[in-house]
Write a protein that holds these residues in place. Structure first.
Motif, short mmCIF file in Angstrom:
data_model
loop_
_atom_site.label_atom_id
_atom_site.label_comp_id
_atom_site.label_asym_id
_atom_site.label_seq_id
_atom_site.Cartn_x
_atom_site.Cartn_y
_atom_site.Cartn_z
N ASP A 64 30.56 54.75 77.69
CA ASP A 64 29.25 54.33 77.18
C ASP A 64 29.33 53.93 75.72
O ASP A 64 28.33 53.52 75.14
CB ASP A 64 28.20 55.43 77.40
CG ASP A 64 28.57 56.73 76.70
OD1 ASP A 64 29.60 56.75 75.97
OD2 ASP A 64 27.85 57.73 76.90
N SER A 65 30.53 54.03 75.11
CA SER A 65 30.59 53.64 73.70
C SER A 65 31.89 52.93 73.32
O SER A 65 32.29 52.94 72.17
CB SER A 65 30.37 54.85 72.79
OG SER A 65 31.19 55.92 73.19
N SER A 66 32.59 52.31 74.33
CA SER A 66 33.75 51.47 74.00
C SER A 66 33.90 50.44 75.12
O SER A 66 33.11 50.41 76.06
CB SER A 66 35.02 52.31 73.90
OG SER A 66 35.59 52.53 75.18
N ASP A 67 34.96 49.59 75.04
CA ASP A 67 35.22 48.58 76.07
C ASP A 67 35.97 49.15 77.27
O ASP A 67 36.25 48.44 78.21
CB ASP A 67 36.07 47.45 75.47
CG ASP A 67 35.21 46.44 74.75
OD1 ASP A 67 33.97 46.49 74.92
OD2 ASP A 67 35.78 45.61 74.02
N TYR A 68 36.30 50.44 77.21
CA TYR A 68 37.11 51.00 78.28
C TYR A 68 36.42 50.88 79.63
O TYR A 68 35.23 51.20 79.79
CB TYR A 68 37.40 52.48 78.01
CG TYR A 68 38.16 53.14 79.15
CD1 TYR A 68 39.54 53.02 79.26
CD2 TYR A 68 37.47 53.81 80.16
CE1 TYR A 68 40.22 53.57 80.33
CE2 TYR A 68 38.15 54.37 81.23
CZ TYR A 68 39.52 54.25 81.32
OH TYR A 68 40.19 54.78 82.38
N ALA A 69 37.17 50.37 80.63
CA ALA A 69 36.68 50.34 82.01
C ALA A 69 37.87 50.41 82.93
O ALA A 69 38.92 49.82 82.66
CB ALA A 69 35.89 49.07 82.26
N ALA A 70 37.73 51.14 84.02
CA ALA A 70 38.83 51.25 84.98
C ALA A 70 38.24 51.49 86.36
O ALA A 70 37.14 52.04 86.51
CB ALA A 70 39.77 52.38 84.60
N ASN A 71 38.98 51.05 87.36
CA ASN A 71 38.61 51.43 88.71
C ASN A 71 38.60 52.95 88.77
O ASN A 71 39.45 53.61 88.17
CB ASN A 71 39.66 50.88 89.67
CG ASN A 71 39.18 50.96 91.10
OD1 ASN A 71 38.84 52.03 91.58
ND2 ASN A 71 39.12 49.82 91.76
N VAL A 72 37.61 53.51 89.46
CA VAL A 72 37.46 54.96 89.48
C VAL A 72 38.73 55.65 89.99
O VAL A 72 39.06 56.76 89.61
CB VAL A 72 36.23 55.37 90.29
CG1 VAL A 72 36.49 55.27 91.78
CG2 VAL A 72 35.76 56.77 89.91
N GLU A 73 39.49 54.94 90.83
CA GLU A 73 40.75 55.50 91.34
C GLU A 73 41.76 55.70 90.23
O GLU A 73 42.68 56.49 90.35
CB GLU A 73 41.36 54.54 92.37
CG GLU A 73 40.54 54.40 93.63
CD GLU A 73 41.13 53.35 94.55
OE1 GLU A 73 41.91 52.50 94.06
OE2 GLU A 73 40.81 53.38 95.75
#
Lengths: 571, 571
Positions: free
Chosen positions: A226-235
């Motif tokens: 909620d406060s950076s560009d981090y994103a990943a598939n939940v796996e």
């Protein structure tokens, strides 16, 4: 374009077998027509959308120096045997035998074919890096094709493959420019998407991002900070070890009778306790023959098999222990297992490290322990990441906490490294004259799927809501009584001709249908900009303009409407 | 486009298996790359040509109101069973079984699929006529794929299908506009072609034209009038009855011993007579069981089985009589047959009607008659058209005489009539509310084949000669010493940028190769317009311009070359 010279075929109701919004709407709007299970015709209205997506993809590929070619869809089995995928691809690979009994397949991707071409065409570091793509029909023989073109058997894919002298070039000249191009493509299409770090799955290699179009109906779950560009598939999203010290044990170990509690749900209901106080046991095969390994995680957490498979003592591919070996080693069956007395390797999830007084299986059928504590009642296990993240977990990037969203995967970039180039001996001479294996990247976009994903993300109870970039027509002119009112016809024809002259992709709906049908169809079809021309308003010199995504109409002077449209489209 | 950002891959020698000029040149110029028998990748240079052809085809289809859609290439066997073609298509149809053991094929054409769509979508005369097309991959499992993309297994075809309320509409709204569109397409591509009347073959129906690109290597032979527009495939061109009266018999019937003369060639050599004085006998099955029919034509003429098959007493499909039935009915074997004493039906070719004193088989092995005359030695046969036309025959249009040329079929328009609509029950309600069968036309262009045919027609010892419309690049800039001479580089970059800004499709060949290689490649690749920039001429303010099809270079002032190119292209 006049509707009478085109082909509009809308339906009041979608066929019952369609459940997903995009599938229903594509059928109702006449974008596609089902021919057989997982096989669709792109009807004229749908093909216009598909071509717009293709063109944007093509422009952005060309912009980063990716060179277009066209490989055949029917490919010799020999190449697929060289890479090993003929054996391992499974039933999704459509295998074909020709009249001379030679084996072929209908290509689902083209790693083998492009590697074969490149190993014959490129032999010097001077010719590298090189990046090729094509946009072509693919086939995957899905066991259960469904959701329309979202999971069809025959589909259109853009697949690109880059070849490099070294890993640095793969990242610098291949992966990063393609990642950026993908961002531009999905931005230009007007989609709400996220590039997310992803597992490389069966294709192998290291380093991979999926491009996910956010939609509640998406099959994939994405975790993002909620406060950076981090994103990943939940796996793939990691959980972190908990900080602080372990809670002190309050209870002693006590064995209790828990008949008919094979699952965590049954257990917490029977004992009327919070699920967060329970531990569940998963038993898998170890690296050594006959060895089994116990995995522990909190009762409310979801087991992550990709993470488990990577543990040092766990066999890969992950294999559940047999009922026989479980009974032999634990003295009990699944549903009542735990670490007390177990002699083998035990891994426990990070989230269990700081807790105390757990409820857990007692290694005796129909019995559990309460008051179980690590270290006191069994040896300390090795604490590792074993579960899927949940909303509120701290982000592994170190900044903020995670949120979850559902997404539809429309693109994927991979650092393949040398998986195919090594198997197929795609080598080049470096600047010392020494033979080296090429580094490879591959980059896919499901072109047909993008269309469905866009609808999934952008629709309402009236129909589809296209962005200007993807709409089959940017503007629709809806004349009331085109066939009967000479004034309406004259105004509609004039606006149509003027917009065409400005290069605007405009549809004049001159069909002899009731006004209500024409208006409803314009909304179902989701054309972004609508001009309604009626006798009454026209007498006062006006037409009605409405934007599909806003809905409300506004009155515009008939001699200003073309300028208005130009202004709106220029934004 | 700079060559360094593209992919040029030329070869000094074509692989030995290529025999046809277009096949050799496409491989040498790197337009295509062979992947397996009859399967090719369109390399970047070739794909540019293919796309230019596709775009012109698309524009002309759209211009006549033909609406584009996209049907799947994998099609259910059920549809093909409905039309009957599943049984009759033979081994060229690539049949496929999916993971659930359902039968499919890789479509070679789409009559069934489009008829299925139209019968579901169209039910009123108000929706007719309608014309649909797509440009898509097709597959025909050729027994012996050869000649590169000229006869490949996987290929790109534009196929269109029109639907009509009656035959008049089929001709007026479908066939004629499409015929005209085809003429525009091949004219725009700059090809020397002829539309020729053609047989409708196994696809059935009546009324058909082939579009033939004239080339000496063509597989088809075309007959055309030297003084009218008449042109037909040689298989279809009619011969006319001869005028005048029959020559008087000069000789009596005489049986002579002609050992070892099984063929006309052996006979005329043995007897040392002109071949025009002989008659050859062909024995086929008749309409009735057990019946056989004798066909006679002049020894030097070529038998036409399509014409024979249409005769009233001849069985269709045409079936040669068995050796046993010939021996039983003639008392002799093939090689010595004739009408004397034969009791069955006899047809003789028009060209034999006015002749006398023929040499013909005597119905006794190793014997022939000389001095045979119709009417005197056997009953008058029925005189019909049984042979292929030859150069010099009077044109069946009544004007001029016929010439022959070889051609490559690149397009075909058919009046299918109700062959598929009847078999598949594609009906509509007419303006009286009565159910009627639709009339259908179909229209194909072999898009990939057009590329090969164009090369076959336009090449020389140096390579390909493209027209502006088809060339992968319209202009090539060849700098001598681009990497070393700053002046050459500056001039080349400037001309390149200016031509790009003018929308010219220009290639700057900045490869680090010898001047001879760059010049030879520009000729092999067949780029229509070439600008050579060298240090010496540049010092005098000049560059060299040459047109590929003319060859000679001319010196042009460097500041005039862009204007020159614009003028040349505007022509």
């Amino acid at each position: 374009m006049k509707a009478s010279q085109f082909f509009i075929s809308t339906l009041k109701e979608a066929p019952a077998e369609a459940t997903l919004a995009s599938h229903k709407l594509m059928l109702r709007a006449g974008l596609i027509k089902a021919n057989a299970s997982g096989l669709y015709t792109w009807m004229p209205m749908g093909l216009r959308v598909l071509r717009k997506v293709e063109n944007i993809v093509r422009e952005e590929m060309n912009r980063v120096g990716c060179v277009e070619l066209l490989m055949p869809v029917i490919q010799s089995a020999d190449l697929w045997k060289e890479s090993g995928r003929w054996q391992f691809y499974g039933d999704e690979l459509l295998r074909i035998t020709d009249r001379h009994d030679n084996e072929f397949c209908f290509s689902p991707t083209c790693e083998e074919m492009i590697t074969d071409i490149v190993r014959k065409e490129i032999n010097s570091y001077k010719q590298l890096p090189k990046n090729f793509y094509h946009i072509n029909t693919k086939f995957r023989d899905e066991r259960r094709p469904r959701f329309g073109v979202m999971r069809a058997r025959e589909f259109v894919m853009k697949d690109a493959y880059s070849f490099h002298a070294d890993f640095e070039s793969l990242v610098r000249d291949g992966y990063q420019p393609m990642y950026d191009a993908y961002c531009r493509i999905f931005n230009r299409l007007g989609l709400n998407f996220r590039p997310v770090a992803a597992d490389t799955g069966s294709i192998g290699g290291t380093g991979s991002h999926e491009f996910q179009v956010l939609a509640d109906s998406g099959e994939d779950v994405i975790a993002y900070s909620d406060s950076s560009d981090y994103a990943a598939n939940v796996e793939l999203a990691q959980t972190l070890p908990l900080s602080g010290s372990r809670a002190a044990a309050q209870k002693s170990l006590e064995k209790i009778h828990t008949p008919n509690t094979k699952t965590i749900e049954q257990l917490v209901q029977f004992l009327n306790i919070p699920v967060e106080t329970t531990l569940k046991s998963i038993v898998v095969e170890g690296k050594e023959d006959g060895e089994i390994v116990l995995l522990l995680l909190r009762g409310d957490h979801e087991f992550n098999d990709i993470k488990a498979e990577k543990l040092a003592d766990v066999k890969s591919p992950l294999t559940m222990a047999s009922a026989e070996s479980i009974l032999a080693q634990f003295g009990a069956n699944g549903g009542s297992l735990g670490p007390v007395g177990f002699k083998g390797k035990v891994y426990a999830d990070f989230a269990t490290e700081k807790g105390a007084d757990w409820v857990i299986g007692a290694n005796q059928d129909d019995y559990h322990y309460t008051g179980f504590n690590f270290g006191r009642d069994a040896a300390e296990p090795e604490f590792v990441d074993l579960r899927n993240v949940v909303a509120g977990d701290p982000s592994p990037c170190g900044s903020g906490s995670l949120k979850l969203a559902r997404g539809i995967e429309v693109g994927h970039v991979f650092q393949l490294r040398t998986k195919y180039s090594e198997a197929m001996n795609a080598t080049f001479l470096d600047n010392n004259g020494k033979s080296q294996i090429m580094e490879m990247g591959c980059y896919g976009i499901g072109v047909t799927r993008v269309v469905a994903a866009a609808i999934e993300q952008n629709n309402d109870e009236k129909g589809i809501i296209w962005t200007d970039a993807m709409a089959p027509f940017t503007v629709v002119i809806v004349p009331m009584n085109y066939k009967k009112s000479a004034d309406v016809k004259a105004a509609a024809d004039k606006i149509h001709a003027e917009l065409l002259a400005q290069g605007v992709d405009v549809l004049l709906d001159d069909r002899d249908e009731r006004a209500g049908v024409l208006l409803a169809d314009s909304e179902l079809l989701g054309i972004p900009h609508r001009i309604v021309i009626g006798d009454r308003a026209l007498k006062e010199g006006n037409v009605e303009y409405a934007e599909r995504k806003v809905g409300e109409s506004q009155s515009i002077a008939v001699n200003e409407i073309v300028g208005k449209i130009k202004n709106v489209l220029a934004k």
